[in-house]
Write an enzyme that holds these catalytic residues in place. Sequence first.
Site, PDB file in Angstrom:
ATOM      1  N   CYS A 115      -0.455  -9.762  -0.616  1.00  0.00           N
ATOM      2  CA  CYS A 115      -1.555  -9.202   0.187  1.00  0.00           C
ATOM      3  C   CYS A 115      -2.913  -9.784  -0.187  1.00  0.00           C
ATOM      4  O   CYS A 115      -3.888  -9.597   0.541  1.00  0.00           O
ATOM      5  CB  CYS A 115      -1.585  -7.682   0.059  1.00  0.00           C
ATOM      6  SG  CYS A 115      -0.094  -6.892   0.678  1.00  0.00           S
ATOM      7  N   HIS A 240      -8.629  -4.998   1.740  1.00  0.00           N
ATOM      8  CA  HIS A 240      -7.236  -5.062   2.180  1.00  0.00           C
ATOM      9  C   HIS A 240      -6.857  -3.687   2.728  1.00  0.00           C
ATOM     10  O   HIS A 240      -7.182  -2.659   2.123  1.00  0.00           O
ATOM     11  CB  HIS A 240      -6.338  -5.446   0.998  1.00  0.00           C
ATOM     12  CG  HIS A 240      -4.890  -5.310   1.323  1.00  0.00           C
ATOM     13  ND1 HIS A 240      -4.349  -5.850   2.464  1.00  0.00           N
ATOM     14  CD2 HIS A 240      -3.866  -4.680   0.681  1.00  0.00           C
ATOM     15  CE1 HIS A 240      -3.062  -5.564   2.501  1.00  0.00           C
ATOM     16  NE2 HIS A 240      -2.741  -4.849   1.439  1.00  0.00           N
ATOM     17  N   ASN A 270      -0.438  -1.941   7.232  1.00  0.00           N
ATOM     18  CA  ASN A 270      -0.664  -2.974   6.219  1.00  0.00           C
ATOM     19  C   ASN A 270      -0.076  -4.289   6.728  1.00  0.00           C
ATOM     20  O   ASN A 270       1.142  -4.436   6.819  1.00  0.00           O
ATOM     21  CB  ASN A 270       0.011  -2.537   4.915  1.00  0.00           C
ATOM     22  CG  ASN A 270      -0.185  -3.550   3.788  1.00  0.00           C
ATOM     23  OD1 ASN A 270      -0.630  -4.674   4.013  1.00  0.00           O
ATOM     24  ND2 ASN A 270       0.161  -3.154   2.573  1.00  0.00           N
TER      25      ASN A 270
HETATM   26  N1  COA Z   1       7.557  10.724   5.170  1.00  0.00           N
HETATM   27  C1  COA Z   1       7.690  11.935   4.600  1.00  0.00           C
HETATM   28  N2  COA Z   1       7.809  12.114   3.282  1.00  0.00           N
HETATM   29  C2  COA Z   1       7.792  11.015   2.509  1.00  0.00           C
HETATM   30  C3  COA Z   1       7.654   9.709   3.040  1.00  0.00           C
HETATM   31  C4  COA Z   1       7.545   9.600   4.424  1.00  0.00           C
HETATM   32  N3  COA Z   1       7.414   8.416   5.049  1.00  0.00           N
HETATM   33  N4  COA Z   1       7.669   8.826   2.034  1.00  0.00           N
HETATM   34  C5  COA Z   1       7.777   9.524   0.894  1.00  0.00           C
HETATM   35  N5  COA Z   1       7.862  10.838   1.189  1.00  0.00           N
HETATM   36  C6  COA Z   1       8.002  11.970   0.269  1.00  0.00           C
HETATM   37  C7  COA Z   1       8.603  11.560  -1.044  1.00  0.00           C
HETATM   38  O1  COA Z   1      10.017  11.518  -0.950  1.00  0.00           O
HETATM   39  C8  COA Z   1       8.099  12.648  -1.950  1.00  0.00           C
HETATM   40  O2  COA Z   1       8.910  13.781  -1.785  1.00  0.00           O
HETATM   41  P1  COA Z   1       9.309  14.705  -3.049  1.00  0.00           P
HETATM   42  O3  COA Z   1       7.990  15.239  -3.551  1.00  0.00           O
HETATM   43  O4  COA Z   1      10.203  15.710  -2.425  1.00  0.00           O
HETATM   44  O5  COA Z   1       9.975  13.772  -3.994  1.00  0.00           O
HETATM   45  C9  COA Z   1       6.728  12.976  -1.400  1.00  0.00           C
HETATM   46  O6  COA Z   1       6.728  12.473  -0.053  1.00  0.00           O
HETATM   47  C10 COA Z   1       5.584  12.351  -2.167  1.00  0.00           C
HETATM   48  O7  COA Z   1       5.924  10.993  -2.420  1.00  0.00           O
HETATM   49  P2  COA Z   1       4.932  10.022  -3.132  1.00  0.00           P
HETATM   50  O8  COA Z   1       5.546   8.665  -3.225  1.00  0.00           O
HETATM   51  O9  COA Z   1       4.438  10.656  -4.394  1.00  0.00           O
HETATM   52  O10 COA Z   1       3.744  10.039  -2.063  1.00  0.00           O
HETATM   53  P3  COA Z   1       2.342   9.372  -2.169  1.00  0.00           P
HETATM   54  O11 COA Z   1       1.320  10.369  -1.963  1.00  0.00           O
HETATM   55  O12 COA Z   1       2.233   8.475  -3.371  1.00  0.00           O
HETATM   56  O13 COA Z   1       2.350   8.456  -0.871  1.00  0.00           O
HETATM   57  C11 COA Z   1       2.582   6.117  -0.370  1.00  0.00           C
HETATM   58  C12 COA Z   1       3.294   7.420  -0.739  1.00  0.00           C
HETATM   59  C13 COA Z   1       3.612   5.023  -0.266  1.00  0.00           C
HETATM   60  C14 COA Z   1       1.910   6.329   0.971  1.00  0.00           C
HETATM   61  C15 COA Z   1       1.521   5.790  -1.437  1.00  0.00           C
HETATM   62  O14 COA Z   1       2.100   5.873  -2.711  1.00  0.00           O
HETATM   63  C16 COA Z   1       0.929   4.446  -1.263  1.00  0.00           C
HETATM   64  O15 COA Z   1       0.247   4.193  -0.311  1.00  0.00           O
HETATM   65  N6  COA Z   1       1.135   3.558  -2.260  1.00  0.00           N
HETATM   66  C17 COA Z   1       0.565   2.254  -2.235  1.00  0.00           C
HETATM   67  C18 COA Z   1       1.258   1.425  -1.222  1.00  0.00           C
HETATM   68  C19 COA Z   1       0.590   0.109  -1.056  1.00  0.00           C
HETATM   69  O16 COA Z   1      -0.591   0.057  -0.940  1.00  0.00           O
HETATM   70  N7  COA Z   1       1.374  -0.940  -1.028  1.00  0.00           N
HETATM   71  C20 COA Z   1       0.923  -2.231  -0.763  1.00  0.00           C
HETATM   72  C21 COA Z   1      -0.051  -2.688  -1.792  1.00  0.00           C
HETATM   73  S1  COA Z   1      -0.589  -4.231  -1.290  1.00  0.00           S
END
Ligand code: COA
Length: 313
Positions: A115, A240, A270
């Site tokens: 990215c 980004h 993204n």
């Molecule tokens: N829909 C519904 N629930 C979801 C889900 C979805 N698409 N994806 C994950 N969950 C659930 C998980 O299973 C978890 O459930 P649990 O508490 O029962 O285990 C809960 O939501 C929280 O998950 P978590 O991973 O802690 O959520 P988060 O707040 O961290 O959000 C992302 C997840 C992926 C949106 C976030 O971590 C993120 O944006 N990370 C960075 C990603 C990124 O920028 N990547 C590219 C970098 S270049």
Amino acid sequence: MTDLYSKIVSTGSYLPQKIYTNHDIEKLVDTSHDWIVERTGIISRHIADENESSVDMAYEASCKAIERSNLKNNDIDLILVATTTPERKFPSTAVLLQSLLNNNKASAFDVNAACTGFIYALDIADKYIKGGFAKNVLVVGTEKITSLIDWSDRNTCVLFGDGAGAVILTASQTPGLISNTIGSDGSYKDLLTVNTDTEVIEMRGNDVFKIAVNTMGKLAKKTLENSDYSVNNIDWLIPHQANSRIIKAVAKKINLSEDKIIMTVDKHGNTSAASIPLALDYGVNTGMVKKDHLIIFEAFGAGFTWGSTLLKF
Ligand code: COA
């Protein structure tokens, strides 16, 4: 001898026609529109057709940027393409783009820094221009990142979209690019990766989130500290576009008000290396980004890699 700078003289972008809303994704995995909006800020994303490649999208974005620059295709002497989703293993995406552009004057190669690729490519372009080795550089970020999606994995499939953005950088007596910083740390290689055996994105989202906020926050601060400018001089932060919560947290770390952020993650998702040039072109087309504005780009990606650019538009 007068100083030589590189300056962005034009921008262009391309988004595929097909749009997936969060409601479309609700039909594929156990998720909801509300969850996706609350946790990521994403509402919809563009998805390339099966027969539409990262080169095709790069070509469309490049044609717009070249047309707006008033240059001819053969005036371009360096083509750099940032991508993690090349159409072929080789020749490079940049060379395939060169062929579509009927350009026979440029050197062309790809840059893969996930990215952060567009910022890495800008850094290279800037050095070629400052060193006197190139005059007009086409820098493109293009991704068919949805080709790496497991559409049954709700942790990743809600996050990504396809598209391309391009800029023309030319040699100039005035800035232009003021500073550029890039970095990487391979010890994080397994937190966000596509392995060649499975060919799908695997991510430890929570860990990536925290490191992204910290790294981009520190980087933005350092970029300003090392310049003659303060946060009050910044017209736009163009980061980004991975997650609106990451972006807002970075702005907060440098005390930048949210109305100075160009935010496109809601519409694009993204798009990896394409996200900054797509957001820049969006800013230009909507009249938000204007000539002489002071802009800071901030990127973060798999590796991890990171990069920051301070520029006068
Ligand atoms: N829909 C519904 N629930 C979801 C889900 C979805 N698409 N994806 C994950 N969950 C659930 C998980 O299973 C978890 O459930 P649990 O508490 O029962 O285990 C809960 O939501 C929280 O998950 P978590 O991973 O802690 O959520 P988060 O707040 O961290 O959000 C992302 C997840 C992926 C949106 C976030 O971590 C993120 O944006 N990370 C960075 C990603 C990124 O920028 N990547 C590219 C970098 S270049």
